[in-house]
Structures are given as structure tokens and as C-alpha cells.
Design an enzyme around this catalytic site. Structure first.
Site, PDB file in Angstrom:
ATOM      1  N   ASP A  51       0.830  -1.154  -0.104  1.00 17.98           N
ATOM      2  CA  ASP A  51       0.086   0.073  -0.193  1.00 17.98           C
ATOM      3  C   ASP A  51       0.958   1.334  -0.153  1.00 17.98           C
ATOM      4  OD1 ASP A  51       0.833  -0.242   2.597  1.00 17.98           O
ATOM      5  OD2 ASP A  51      -1.185  -0.122   3.374  1.00 17.98           O
ATOM      6  N   LYS A 120      -1.335  -9.565   2.585  1.00 17.02           N
ATOM      7  CA  LYS A 120      -0.429  -9.048   3.746  1.00 17.02           C
ATOM      8  C   LYS A 120      -1.449  -8.144   4.556  1.00 17.02           C
ATOM      9  CE  LYS A 120       3.131  -5.996   3.736  1.00 17.02           C
ATOM     10  NZ  LYS A 120       2.778  -4.950   4.370  1.00 17.02           N
ATOM     11  N   GLU A 122      -1.720  -5.688   8.547  1.00 16.63           N
ATOM     12  CA  GLU A 122      -0.694  -5.006   9.642  1.00 16.63           C
ATOM     13  C   GLU A 122      -1.300  -5.533  10.911  1.00 16.63           C
ATOM     14  OE1 GLU A 122       0.128  -1.109   8.882  1.00 16.63           O
ATOM     15  OE2 GLU A 122       1.048  -1.500   7.026  1.00 16.63           O
ATOM     16  N   GLU A 189       9.058  -4.695  10.369  1.00  9.79           N
ATOM     17  CA  GLU A 189       9.368  -3.325   9.560  1.00  9.79           C
ATOM     18  C   GLU A 189      10.103  -2.445  10.631  1.00  9.79           C
ATOM     19  OE1 GLU A 189       6.918  -1.385   6.952  1.00  9.79           O
ATOM     20  OE2 GLU A 189       8.049   0.457   6.878  1.00  9.79           O
TER      21      GLU A 189
HETATM   22  O1  KIV Z   1       3.459  -1.004   1.598  1.00 10.43           O
HETATM   23  C1  KIV Z   1       4.717  -1.474   1.309  1.00 10.43           C
HETATM   24  O2  KIV Z   1       5.436  -1.372   0.564  1.00 10.43           O
HETATM   25  C2  KIV Z   1       5.091  -2.387   2.478  1.00 10.43           C
HETATM   26  C3  KIV Z   1       6.768  -2.629   2.550  1.00 10.43           C
HETATM   27  C4  KIV Z   1       7.462  -1.719   2.980  1.00 10.43           C
HETATM   28  C5  KIV Z   1       7.025  -3.775   3.303  1.00 10.43           C
HETATM   29  O3  KIV Z   1       4.423  -2.769   3.265  1.00 10.43           O
END
Ligand code: KIV
Length: 271
Positions: A51, A120, A122, A189
Site C-alpha cells: 500500500d 498481507k 498489519e 519493519e
Molecule cells: O507497503 C509496502 O510497501 C510495505 C513494505 C514496506 C513492506 O508494506
């Protein structure tokens, strides 16, 4: 027999085996067909439609404004360019936090309409039920802990996370929970390298670090940062492999000169 050699596609199982074999995993972001094609041809194991598209593609200050429809569009573009890498797509802010049903709906849209191979999201304990619901539907989930950019207004800063004991302990507990819930990997991260090492040793699923030191099972960078397109962004963890900002602005200014001086197009470039 076909003269073309079969491309061996990377799966979540491949990543698990890579951790077991101590082979480092590589991941880069991409948001469009042409970039995805180059990144895949370069041999990266996984492509993330992050994102971070909100920042590098749309120019927003944070990742919060990007919508599920926009992320699905980016994912569709990337999927068309990829032959080998595992394609993981972020679920954007607000599409999975409120309740597990909504989370599953968002994940299903990303898989069905976007064509992603995995999603993915968070967070740890706070989104436990959403992760459970998505995994139970047969959708591979990658976790994301540490500096989770969707929570930037809660953090108030992009500084390194989990330097204090309480946050570090929660991060290790969340890693274990994500493994227990069936996540296939977890992005870590901007956390101390020693903590990322401990986290990587505490779980059997791969950790993929960004600003989390050398002992993660893999590394991820934002494509625009690693090829030097994003001039103003120079965190300590970033290694730039090209200076594309200078290359591209140089090429553009040469093109402007050539057109203004009637050097382009010449006879060979005309019909
Ligand atoms: O959104 C993204 O690019 C990410 C990476 C930094 C892991 O979540």
C-alpha cells in the site's frame, strides 16, 4: 517435448522451505505491469503490491488513503507481468480492522478480482480473528509487525519501533501468534536487529525484514527506493542500487533539448 523450460513458480511452501534451508528470501514491491515484468525477470522470489503505492504512485503522505479498488487495480497490473514470483498484495487501511467478515470479504476480492496469490495485513493480537477467518478460507496471509505504516497517526513518528521491553515482548508474542494462526510469513519493519534475530529464531515461518537487520529470513524494499527514484527518502536501512532520478531527469532534459533544437526526429527517425 517442449523446447521451453518450465518456470518453477514460487509458492508459500517454497518460502517455508527456503527458511528451513537457510536460503535468504528476496521481495520487492511493484505496482504496475512493466515494473513487475522487470522485477520478476531479475529473479526476486516475491513481489509485494504494497500500500506504499499510496506514497510512490499517488503522492499521498501516508498509506491511509489508498482504497481496496485501487489496490486491486495495481494487483491486476502486476499479476499480468509475473511468471515466477509469489505475488502478495496488501489489504489497505480500513478494509480488515473493523470485523472478521469484512476482512474476509476484502481478502476474497483481492484474490478473486486482483489475482493475488496471498495477502498481507498489519497487526498481531488486535486482528487475530480477522487473520483466523481469512486463513480458514484458504487464503495465504503474510503478517506485518513493527513499524506498521497504517498506524502512523497512533505512533506519531516513523522512528524505530520496539526499542522498549514491553513493545519488544509484544512483538515476539505476536510473531508466535501469527505462526499459530497459520500465516505463511511475517514482515518485520524498522525494529532493532537483535529483536528481529530473536523473532526469526522464535518461529518456523519466514521473517522478511525492512530496516530489521541481517538476521531476518528475507529482505524487502520498496522498488522506487532501491532504484533511486525517490530522491527525498534516505533512511539508514536503504541501499540504493541505481540513481534513476538523475538518469531519468537527465534523459528528459536531453529529449527537451533535442526537440527544441530540431535534432529529434532526424531523417532516420522519420517515415
Ligand atoms: O507497503 C509496502 O510497501 C510495505 C513494505 C514496506 C513492506 O508494506
Amino acid at each position: 517435448m517442449s523446447v521451453h523450460s518450465e518456470i518453477k513458480k514460487i509458492t508459500t511452501e517454497t518460502l517455508r522451505k527456503m527458511k528451513f534451508d537457510k536460503e535468504k528470501i528476496t521481495m520487492l514491491t511493484a505496482y504496475d505491469f512493466t515494473t513487475a515484468k522487470m522485477v520478476d525477470a531479475g529473479g526476486v522470489d516475491s513481489i509485494l503490491i504494497g500500500d506504499s503505492a499510496a506514497n510512490v504512485m499517488a503522492g499521498h503522505e501516508t498509506t491511509l488513503p489508498i482504497t481496496l479498488d485501487q489496490m486491486i487495480y495495481h494487483t491486476q497490473c502486476v499479476v499480468r507481468g509475473v511468471e515466477r514470483a509469489l505475488v502478495v498484495a496488501d489489504l489497505p487501511f480500513g478494509t480488515y480492522q473493523s470485523n472478521p467478515e469484512k476482512a474476509l470479504e476484502s481478502a476474497v476480492r483481492m484474490m478473486k478480482e486482483g489475482g493475488a496469490h496471498a495477502i498481507k495485513i498489519e497487526g498481531g493480537k488486535e486482528i487475530e480473528e480477522s487473520i483466523r477467518k481469512i486463513v480458514n478460507a484458504g487464503i495465504p496471509v503474510c503478517g506485518h509487525l513493527g513499524l506498521t505504516p497504517q498506524s502512523i497517526y497512533q505512533f506519531g513518528t516513523y522512528k524505530v519501533r520496539a526499542k522498549e521491553d514491553a513493545e519488544a515482548e509484544k512483538l515476539i508474542a505476536d510473531c508466535k501468534l501469527l505462526e499459530e494462526l497459520g500465516c505463511f510469513a511475517v514482515v518485520l519493519e524498522k525494529i532493532p536487529a537483535a529483536l528481529a534475530k530473536k523473532a526469526s529464531e522464535s518461529i518456523s515461518i519466514p521473517t522478511i525484514g525492512i530496516g530489521a537487520g541481517p538476521d531476518c529470513d528475507g529482505q524487502v524494499l520498496v522498488y522506487h527506493d532501491m532504484v533511486g527514484m525517490n530522491q527525498g527518502f534516505s533512511p539508514k536501512f536503504l541501499r540504493r542500487y541505481l540513481d534513476l532520478y538523475s538518469e531519468i531527469t537527465g534523459a528528459v532534459s536531453q529529449y527537451v533539448k533535442d526537440v527544441k533544437s530540431s535534432d529529434f526526429p532526424n531523417d532516420k527517425e522519420s517515415y
